[in-house]
Write a protein that holds these residues in place. Sequence first.
Motif, PDB file in Angstrom:
ATOM      1  N   ASP A  14       0.870  -1.189   0.000  1.00 13.63           N
ATOM      2  CA  ASP A  14       0.000   0.000   0.000  1.00 13.63           C
ATOM      3  C   ASP A  14       0.900   1.231   0.000  1.00 13.63           C
ATOM      4  O   ASP A  14       1.532   1.558   0.994  1.00 13.63           O
ATOM      5  N   LEU A  15       0.955   1.921  -1.141  1.00 16.18           N
ATOM      6  CA  LEU A  15       1.808   3.091  -1.310  1.00 16.18           C
ATOM      7  C   LEU A  15       0.942   4.340  -1.278  1.00 16.18           C
ATOM      8  O   LEU A  15      -0.004   4.480  -2.061  1.00 16.18           O
ATOM      9  N   ALA A  16       1.269   5.264  -0.351  1.00  9.50           N
ATOM     10  CA  ALA A  16       0.445   6.468  -0.138  1.00  9.50           C
ATOM     11  C   ALA A  16       0.741   7.514  -1.206  1.00  9.50           C
ATOM     12  O   ALA A  16       1.353   8.548  -0.958  1.00  9.50           O
ATOM     13  N   VAL A  17       0.253   7.241  -2.423  1.00  4.65           N
ATOM     14  CA  VAL A  17       0.403   8.206  -3.521  1.00  4.65           C
ATOM     15  C   VAL A  17      -0.554   9.369  -3.286  1.00  4.65           C
ATOM     16  O   VAL A  17      -1.614   9.208  -2.673  1.00  4.65           O
ATOM     17  N   TYR A  18      -0.174  10.542  -3.770  1.00  8.51           N
ATOM     18  CA  TYR A  18      -1.009  11.732  -3.586  1.00  8.51           C
ATOM     19  C   TYR A  18      -2.389  11.496  -4.193  1.00  8.51           C
ATOM     20  O   TYR A  18      -2.519  10.964  -5.287  1.00  8.51           O
ATOM     21  N   ARG A  19      -3.404  11.925  -3.482  1.00 11.44           N
ATOM     22  CA  ARG A  19      -4.775  11.597  -3.846  1.00 11.44           C
ATOM     23  C   ARG A  19      -5.145  12.125  -5.236  1.00 11.44           C
ATOM     24  O   ARG A  19      -5.763  11.428  -6.034  1.00 11.44           O
ATOM     25  N   TYR A  20      -4.767  13.366  -5.545  1.00 11.18           N
ATOM     26  CA  TYR A  20      -5.210  13.992  -6.796  1.00 11.18           C
ATOM     27  C   TYR A  20      -4.156  13.898  -7.905  1.00 11.18           C
ATOM     28  O   TYR A  20      -4.233  14.622  -8.888  1.00 11.18           O
ATOM     29  N   MET A  21      -3.185  13.031  -7.745  1.00 14.24           N
ATOM     30  CA  MET A  21      -2.186  12.848  -8.803  1.00 14.24           C
ATOM     31  C   MET A  21      -2.776  12.014  -9.938  1.00 14.24           C
ATOM     32  O   MET A  21      -3.479  11.037  -9.706  1.00 14.24           O
ATOM     33  N   ASP A  22      -2.446  12.427 -11.162  1.00 20.02           N
ATOM     34  CA  ASP A  22      -2.920  11.695 -12.336  1.00 20.02           C
ATOM     35  C   ASP A  22      -2.230  10.336 -12.398  1.00 20.02           C
ATOM     36  O   ASP A  22      -1.017  10.228 -12.196  1.00 20.02           O
ATOM     37  N   THR A  23      -3.011   9.309 -12.693  1.00 22.42           N
ATOM     38  CA  THR A  23      -2.465   7.948 -12.728  1.00 22.42           C
ATOM     39  C   THR A  23      -1.446   7.777 -13.851  1.00 22.42           C
ATOM     40  O   THR A  23      -0.588   6.894 -13.778  1.00 22.42           O
ATOM     41  N   SER A  24      -1.526   8.634 -14.881  1.00 20.66           N
ATOM     42  CA  SER A  24      -0.554   8.528 -15.979  1.00 20.66           C
ATOM     43  C   SER A  24       0.862   8.871 -15.534  1.00 20.66           C
ATOM     44  O   SER A  24       1.823   8.553 -16.235  1.00 20.66           O
ATOM     45  N   LEU A  25       1.008   9.496 -14.372  1.00 22.56           N
ATOM     46  CA  LEU A  25       2.326   9.850 -13.850  1.00 22.56           C
ATOM     47  C   LEU A  25       2.938   8.732 -13.004  1.00 22.56           C
ATOM     48  O   LEU A  25       4.005   8.924 -12.428  1.00 22.56           O
ATOM     49  N   ILE A  26       2.253   7.596 -12.926  1.00 25.42           N
ATOM     50  CA  ILE A  26       2.716   6.469 -12.102  1.00 25.42           C
ATOM     51  C   ILE A  26       3.020   5.293 -13.019  1.00 25.42           C
ATOM     52  O   ILE A  26       2.216   4.944 -13.889  1.00 25.42           O
ATOM     53  N   ASP A  27       4.170   4.668 -12.814  1.00 27.22           N
ATOM     54  CA  ASP A  27       4.579   3.495 -13.590  1.00 27.22           C
ATOM     55  C   ASP A  27       5.018   2.406 -12.614  1.00 27.22           C
ATOM     56  O   ASP A  27       5.887   2.638 -11.774  1.00 27.22           O
ATOM     57  N   VAL A  28       4.411   1.231 -12.736  1.00 34.62           N
ATOM     58  CA  VAL A  28       4.659   0.121 -11.804  1.00 34.62           C
ATOM     59  C   VAL A  28       5.393  -0.992 -12.544  1.00 34.62           C
ATOM     60  O   VAL A  28       5.005  -1.361 -13.662  1.00 34.62           O
ATOM     61  N   ASP A  29       6.452  -1.504 -11.921  1.00 36.42           N
ATOM     62  CA  ASP A  29       7.229  -2.615 -12.483  1.00 36.42           C
ATOM     63  C   ASP A  29       7.455  -3.640 -11.375  1.00 36.42           C
ATOM     64  O   ASP A  29       8.165  -3.363 -10.398  1.00 36.42           O
ATOM     65  N   VAL A  30       6.826  -4.808 -11.503  1.00 40.90           N
ATOM     66  CA  VAL A  30       6.932  -5.878 -10.498  1.00 40.90           C
ATOM     67  C   VAL A  30       7.910  -6.933 -11.017  1.00 40.90           C
ATOM     68  O   VAL A  30       7.736  -7.460 -12.122  1.00 40.90           O
ATOM     69  N   GLN A  31       8.916  -7.203 -10.218  1.00 42.53           N
ATOM     70  CA  GLN A  31       9.897  -8.238 -10.507  1.00 42.53           C
ATOM     71  C   GLN A  31       9.769  -9.349  -9.456  1.00 42.53           C
ATOM     72  O   GLN A  31       9.125  -9.142  -8.419  1.00 42.53           O
ATOM     73  N   PRO A  32      10.341 -10.524  -9.699  1.00 39.12           N
ATOM     74  CA  PRO A  32      10.167 -11.626  -8.725  1.00 39.12           C
ATOM     75  C   PRO A  32      10.656 -11.296  -7.323  1.00 39.12           C
ATOM     76  O   PRO A  32      10.093 -11.794  -6.340  1.00 39.12           O
TER      77      PRO A  32
END
Length: 476
Positions: free
Chosen positions: A326-344
């Motif tokens: 659970d990452l406390a990203v800013y509430r009104y930040m546009d989701t296009s500014l977030i990039d998620v990369d999951v590795q093993p």
Amino acid sequence: MGRITEDLIRRNAEHNDCVIFSLEELSLHQQEIERLEHIDKWCRDLKILYLQNNLIGKIENVSKLKKLEYLNLALNNIEKIENLEGCEGLAKLDLTVNFIGELSSVKTLQHNIHLRELFLMGNPCADFDGYRQFVVATLQQLKWLDGKEIERSERIQALQNFPVVEQQIREQEKAYCLRRAKDKEEAQRKLQEEEKEGQEERSHSGFDGHVYMDTSSTLPSSEDSRDHGRAPEIQERECPKKKSDGSQEDLEFWNKPSLFTPESRLETLRHVEKQRRDQEKLSEKKKKVKAPRRLIAEDGKALNVNEPKLDFSVKDDEKRHQIVLDLAVYRYMDTSLIDVDVQPTYVRVMVKGKPFQLVLPAEVKPDSSSAARSQTTGHLVICMPKVGEVITGCGQTSKRVKSPRVSTDSSREQTEKRGKQVERLEVDPNKRSFPDVANIVQEKKHMPRRVRAEPKIAPNEEDPGFEDNPEVPPLI
């Protein structure tokens, strides 16, 4: 120095949706503007124009503003009233604290028949003897001068004394013009001297008495290389000296007495701009290019990084066999500014270009992971199932992948079968009898009186008066 551009006008026309052709009010104060231009072509519907606290030296390019009612040119470098005859609707003119010495130039305002208020305080002409009488007698349409109402008796007296006052004003104007010419010559001479000094400084700067050869043709000697290596150290030692010299020059400039003239205002502005440029150069030199942040160590291990400085929490959900971040990203930040990369072994989240990286406590499946934003808090929730476990729906048990040990699998299957079987208590009804609790109290069915039938009495075979007639059908 500032100039009037289309972009500047649009930035100051936000109240009109940045549309300039229909603009009625425009404020361009404190923009270091030196010349009036383009306004009469782009904004012909202007009614109010604020140009105070600039460096305008001449009134020009406003004659086509027929609807202009209020013009504010206070705190500028204007020396003469001119080019306002075309402003037919002008009702208020503010020329406070300028350099107007030709008081006779107010006669050009006689064509502005709607002019009611005029401000000339703070100008050299306001110190002339007979200044107010001359203006009141010259501009008979005026109602207020320098914030003071013009009475009828004052105007009559000014008109009676006008010939004498006009002669006094002309003599004072001549004396002022001579002083002003001398001030201009002195300012021009100082400007030329400063330019010569600047050229001499530029010609001597960087000269150290050595002759440097072309490195492509000859190789430098060891002594030259030593001198070259010492050069940065010498420059570092000279930097504080230059700073101290600059501060000394700055103090001398501000403590030097000077006349209040248009040239002195321009000189002050140039000095401030020079200081600003020097400060910008120093700040650029001090700026160091930041090395890119290391996310992977030299041995190949991922590092924990939280450059955006966000709060987070990691939960090991044993029920669903997954790790939840659970990452406390800013509430009104546009989701296009977030990039998620999951590795093993780790997860990386780029928030507005800043990396957040966390090493996971167990190996996960990147393909089966999911990320979503919370609709209430805006937090980013990443669910990552662990390797060797399959996520099923809620309320169902998770099935593990087969392992080589057979004994553990058989025991698990037995426990699962036991869990599925329903155990019930068996009771032999022959040994004990139980009362029918449900039918202890029998409810009588009430029927309406009209529909209620009389009870039928069936004949009993033991009755002595009973006769069994075979022709009679049996009672049901």
